[in-house]
Design an enzyme around this catalytic site. Structure first.
Site, PDB file in Angstrom:
ATOM      1  N   VAL A 183      63.154 -71.542 -43.511  1.00  0.00           N
ATOM      2  CA  VAL A 183      64.124 -72.414 -44.160  1.00  0.00           C
ATOM      3  C   VAL A 183      65.306 -72.706 -43.238  1.00  0.00           C
ATOM      4  O   VAL A 183      65.680 -73.859 -43.015  1.00  0.00           O
ATOM      5  CB  VAL A 183      64.627 -71.743 -45.462  1.00  0.00           C
TER       6      VAL A 183
ATOM      7  N   PHE B 279      62.724 -77.198 -50.753  1.00  0.00           N
ATOM      8  CA  PHE B 279      61.368 -77.410 -51.296  1.00  0.00           C
ATOM      9  C   PHE B 279      60.408 -77.730 -50.152  1.00  0.00           C
ATOM     10  O   PHE B 279      59.575 -78.629 -50.255  1.00  0.00           O
ATOM     11  CB  PHE B 279      61.388 -78.543 -52.338  1.00  0.00           C
TER      12      PHE B 279
ATOM     13  N   ARG C 260      57.377 -77.329 -47.641  1.00  0.00           N
ATOM     14  CA  ARG C 260      56.069 -76.675 -47.547  1.00  0.00           C
ATOM     15  C   ARG C 260      55.798 -76.322 -46.093  1.00  0.00           C
ATOM     16  O   ARG C 260      56.071 -77.150 -45.204  1.00  0.00           O
ATOM     17  CB  ARG C 260      54.962 -77.619 -48.027  1.00  0.00           C
TER      18      ARG C 260
ATOM     19  N   ALA D  13      41.464 -77.556 -56.593  1.00  0.00           N
ATOM     20  CA  ALA D  13      40.963 -76.205 -56.882  1.00  0.00           C
ATOM     21  C   ALA D  13      40.607 -75.520 -55.571  1.00  0.00           C
ATOM     22  O   ALA D  13      40.236 -76.166 -54.596  1.00  0.00           O
ATOM     23  CB  ALA D  13      39.747 -76.302 -57.783  1.00  0.00           C
TER      24      ALA D  13
ATOM     25  N   GLY E 119      48.513 -68.576 -52.310  1.00  0.00           N
ATOM     26  CA  GLY E 119      49.191 -67.504 -51.574  1.00  0.00           C
ATOM     27  C   GLY E 119      50.460 -68.021 -50.936  1.00  0.00           C
ATOM     28  O   GLY E 119      51.087 -68.939 -51.447  1.00  0.00           O
TER      29      GLY E 119
ATOM     30  N   CYS F 208      55.904 -67.978 -50.992  1.00  0.00           N
ATOM     31  CA  CYS F 208      56.736 -68.371 -52.139  1.00  0.00           C
ATOM     32  C   CYS F 208      56.086 -68.170 -53.505  1.00  0.00           C
ATOM     33  O   CYS F 208      56.639 -67.455 -54.342  1.00  0.00           O
ATOM     34  CB  CYS F 208      57.148 -69.834 -51.998  1.00  0.00           C
TER      35      CYS F 208
HETATM   36  C1  UDX Z   1      55.649 -73.804 -51.454  1.00  0.00           C
HETATM   37  C2  UDX Z   1      56.277 -74.990 -52.208  1.00  0.00           C
HETATM   38  O1  UDX Z   1      55.349 -76.066 -52.281  1.00  0.00           O
HETATM   39  C3  UDX Z   1      57.563 -75.414 -51.549  1.00  0.00           C
HETATM   40  O2  UDX Z   1      58.173 -76.462 -52.271  1.00  0.00           O
HETATM   41  C4  UDX Z   1      58.423 -74.157 -51.571  1.00  0.00           C
HETATM   42  O3  UDX Z   1      59.695 -74.291 -51.586  1.00  0.00           O
HETATM   43  C5  UDX Z   1      57.811 -73.103 -50.682  1.00  0.00           C
HETATM   44  O4  UDX Z   1      56.583 -72.756 -51.311  1.00  0.00           O
HETATM   45  P1  UDX Z   1      54.135 -73.409 -49.314  1.00  0.00           P
HETATM   46  O5  UDX Z   1      54.090 -71.981 -49.769  1.00  0.00           O
HETATM   47  O6  UDX Z   1      54.432 -73.706 -47.893  1.00  0.00           O
HETATM   48  O7  UDX Z   1      55.216 -74.238 -50.177  1.00  0.00           O
HETATM   49  O8  UDX Z   1      52.713 -74.037 -49.610  1.00  0.00           O
HETATM   50  P2  UDX Z   1      52.063 -75.047 -50.669  1.00  0.00           P
HETATM   51  O9  UDX Z   1      51.557 -76.214 -49.925  1.00  0.00           O
HETATM   52  O10 UDX Z   1      52.926 -75.298 -51.832  1.00  0.00           O
HETATM   53  O11 UDX Z   1      50.802 -74.172 -51.133  1.00  0.00           O
HETATM   54  C6  UDX Z   1      50.955 -72.921 -51.790  1.00  0.00           C
HETATM   55  C7  UDX Z   1      49.610 -72.359 -52.156  1.00  0.00           C
HETATM   56  O12 UDX Z   1      48.965 -73.161 -53.120  1.00  0.00           O
HETATM   57  C8  UDX Z   1      48.628 -72.279 -50.992  1.00  0.00           C
HETATM   58  O13 UDX Z   1      47.884 -71.098 -51.084  1.00  0.00           O
HETATM   59  C9  UDX Z   1      47.732 -73.493 -51.195  1.00  0.00           C
HETATM   60  O14 UDX Z   1      46.466 -73.355 -50.622  1.00  0.00           O
HETATM   61  C10 UDX Z   1      47.689 -73.556 -52.717  1.00  0.00           C
HETATM   62  N1  UDX Z   1      47.361 -74.883 -53.249  1.00  0.00           N
HETATM   63  C11 UDX Z   1      48.258 -75.896 -53.124  1.00  0.00           C
HETATM   64  C12 UDX Z   1      46.160 -75.084 -53.914  1.00  0.00           C
HETATM   65  O15 UDX Z   1      45.343 -74.167 -54.033  1.00  0.00           O
HETATM   66  N2  UDX Z   1      45.914 -76.310 -54.469  1.00  0.00           N
HETATM   67  C13 UDX Z   1      46.781 -77.337 -54.373  1.00  0.00           C
HETATM   68  O16 UDX Z   1      46.482 -78.417 -54.908  1.00  0.00           O
HETATM   69  C14 UDX Z   1      47.985 -77.134 -53.677  1.00  0.00           C
END
Ligand code: UDX
Length: 432
Positions: free
Chosen positions: A11, A152, A154, A255, A260, A263
Site C-alpha cells: 500500500v 482498494f 489489487r 469460480a 486467498g 486481505c
Molecule cells: C483485494 C481487494 O480486491 C482490494 O480491493 C483490497 O484492498 C486488497 O485485497 P487482492 O487480495 O490483491 O485485492 O486480490 P483480488 O484480486 O481481490 O483477489 C482476492 C482473491 O479472490 C484471490 O484469491 C483471487 O483468486 C480470488 N478471486 C477473485 C476469485 O476467486 N474469483 C474472482 O472472481 C475474483
C-alpha cells in the site's frame, strides 16, 4: 503537496510512487534499511507490474525519496500516510494494531505545524479514535487531524487501480482535511473517480465491508459451481447470466479455488471479530469464512475422484502456486493446502510459477520446482492449473506431453473443455 508514507509494503510503496507521479513530493519511510537502500537503487521488494519503471522515473526527477528517518520525514510533510501491516493477531481473529499505534506515537513526536495523519492501513472501526487519543497525548488537537482513507488496490493491478479507482473514500471528522484530500486526489476525480466523503468511522467500515462483500460474492459463485458440477451446467454461463443484472454486476464472479491473499482471509475474520465487540453477529460473513475454509478440502475430494483414488506415485504438474496470477505473494494461497496434502498422499509434484521457486515447499517430500512450464508438464499424469497467468492460457499440451491419458484440472476455467477434449486429453474445470 509534501507527503510522507510510513511503511513501504504494498500500500505505502504503490500509493507513494503514484502520488509522486501525480506531481507531489513524496518520502517513503521504512525501518528496514536494506529495503530503503535497495529502493534507492531501483530494486523493488515486491512483484508488481509497472512499479519499477515508476520508481526509477520519479526517484530520478527527485519527486520521490526513501528514508529510514521517520521523524525528519514527518517534519518535512503536510500529510502523513500510515501504511503499515495489520496482520491477524496470534490466537485470535482480530487485527493486530501494534504497528499503527507505534507509528502514531512516533508521528506525535514530530508534529511541528498542522498535519493531516491518514490511516491507509486496514483497521477496525474506532481505530482512528484511538490513534487520535495517542497523538493528542503529546500534541494539541488543533495541530493535527486523523483521517481514514482506505485503499482498494489489487495486487498485480495496483497501479491501474490507483490511477483509475472507482471511488476515493475519505473519512474525516473535519471539513478542512476532507477538502485538502479532495484536492490531493483531484487528478483522479477529474478522470471519473467518485469522491466519497464520510465520517472517519464510516470510511474504516467501508473498507472491511467491501472486502467482506467481495469475499461473499466469490464464495457464493464457488458454491453455485459445486451445484453446477452435479447438474451438467457450466458455471461460466451462470456468472454471465446473473452478472448482467446490474444489481449483481459481473465482476468477482469467477469460480475457482479458495480465495486467498493478504486481505480477504484476514479482513473477513477481523470484521467478524470487531462486530462481536459490539455484540453484533455477522452470520453471513461467518458462513463465508467457513465455506472458504472448506473449499480446498472439496477440491481435493474432487481431485481424488478424478484420479480414481490413486494419488500415490502419480506425477502432478502444478502450475501457479501464488494466491492468484500476476503476484509473487504466497499469503493464504490455497496451494499451501493442496500441495502438502498431495505430497503426504505420495504424489510426485513438479510445480512451476512465473515468479519462481517458493521456500514454502522446501521441506515437502517429492515436491520440486520446475524452471519452465514444459519441464513441469513433461512426464506428468495430471496438470493442475491453479492460477490464471497469461503464460498458461496458450499452453500447447501436445507439445509438452507424450502421455495420451493426460488429465487437465483447470481450477480457473481458462481453457475451453471442448477444445482440450478435441485434442484427446481429459479435462475437468470448476463448476463444469
Ligand atoms: C483485494 C481487494 O480486491 C482490494 O480491493 C483490497 O484492498 C486488497 O485485497 P487482492 O487480495 O490483491 O485485492 O486480490 P483480488 O484480486 O481481490 O483477489 C482476492 C482473491 O479472490 C484471490 O484469491 C483471487 O483468486 C480470488 N478471486 C477473485 C476469485 O476467486 N474469483 C474472482 O472472481 C475474483
Amino acid at each position: 503537496m509534501k507527503l510522507c508514507m510510513i511503511g513501504t509494503g504494498y500500500v505505502g510503496l504503490v500509493s507513494g510512487v503514484c502520488f509522486s507521479d501525480l506531481g507531489n513530493d513524496v518520502i517513503c519511510v521504512d525501518k528496514d534499511i536494506n529495503k530503503i537502500n535497495n529502493l534507492k537503487k531501483g530494486i523493488i521488494p515486491i512483484y508488481e507490474p509497472g512499479l519499477e519503471e515508476l520508481v526509477l522515473k520519479n526517484y530520478k526527477n527527485k519527486r520521490l525519496n526513501f528514508s529510514t528517518n521517520l521523524r525528519d520525514s514527518v517534519k518535512k510533510s503536510d500529510i502523513v500516510f500510515i501504511c503499515v501491516g495489520t496482520p491477524t493477531k496470534k490466537n485470535s481473529n482480530s487485527a493486530d494494531l501494534t504497528q499503527v499505534f507505534s507509528a502514531g506515537k512516533e508521528i506525535s513526536k514530530s508534529i511541528n505545524k498542522f498535519k493531516i495523519i491518514i490511516n491507509k492501513s486496514t483497521v477496525p472501526v474506532t481505530t482512528g479514535d484511538e490513534l487520535e487519543k495517542i497523538i493528542a497525548k503529546k500534541v494539541n488537537k488543533k495541530y493535527f487531524s486523523v483521517v481514514s482513507n482506505p485503499e482498494f488496490l489489487r495486487e498485480g493491478e495496483a497501479i491501474r487501480d490507483f490511477i483509475y479507482p472507482d471511488r476515493v473514500v475519505v473519512g474525516s471528522n473535519d471539513k478542512k482535511s476532507s477538502k485538502i484530500l479532495k484536492n490531493l486526489y483531484s487528478p483522479l476525480i477529474s478522470k471519473g473517480a467518485k469522491f466519497v466523503s464520510t465520517n472517519r468511522r464510516a470510511a474504516e467500515l467501508i473498507k472491511y465491508a467491501s472486502n467482506a462483500f467481495l469475499a461473499t460474492k466469490i464464495s457464493f459463485i464457488n458454491e453455485i459451481a459445486n451445484l453446477c458440477e452435479k447438474t451438467g451446467i457450466d458455471v461460466e454461463d451462470i456468472s454471465i447470466g446473473i452478472g448482467l443484472d446490474k444489481r449483481i454486476g459481473s465482476r468477482f464472479l469467477r469460480a475457482g479455488p479458495a480465495y486467498g491473499g493478504s486481505c480477504f482471509p484476514k479482513d473477513t475474520k477481523a470484521i467478524v471479530s470487531t462486530a462481536e465487540k459490539f455484540k453484533i453477529n455477522l452470520s453471513i460473513i461467518k458462513s463465508v469464512i467457513k465455506s472458504n475454509n472448506l473449499r480446498s478440502h472439496l477440491l481435493l475430494k474432487r481431485l481424488t475422484l478424478i484420479m480414481k483414488n490413486k494419488i500415490k506415485n502419480k506425477k502432478i504438474s502444478f502450475l501457479g502456486v501464488t494466491f492468484k496470477a500476476n503476484t509473487d505473494d504466497m499469503r493464504d494461497s490455497s496451494s499451501l493446502e493442496l500441495i502438502p496434502y498431495l505430497s503426504k498422499k505420495g504424489a510426485k509434484i513438479k510445480y512451476y510459477d512465473p515468479t519462481g521457486y517458493k521456500k514454502e515447499f522446501k521441506n515437502l517430500k517429492n515436491v520440486e520446482f520446475s524452471t519452465s512450464i514444459g519441464e513441469s508438464i513433461k512426464g506428468s499424469d495430471i496438470v493442475i492449473i491453479h492460477t490464471e497467468w497469461n503464460d498458461f492460457k496458450s499452453i500447447n499440451f501436445k507439445k509438452f506431453s507424450k502421455n495420451k491419458k493426460l488429465i487437465i484440472y483447470d481450477m480457473r476455467n481458462i481453457f475451453s473443455s471442448s477444445k482440450i477434449k478435441k485434442i484427446g486429453f481429459k479435462y475437468f474445470g470448476i463448476g463444469r
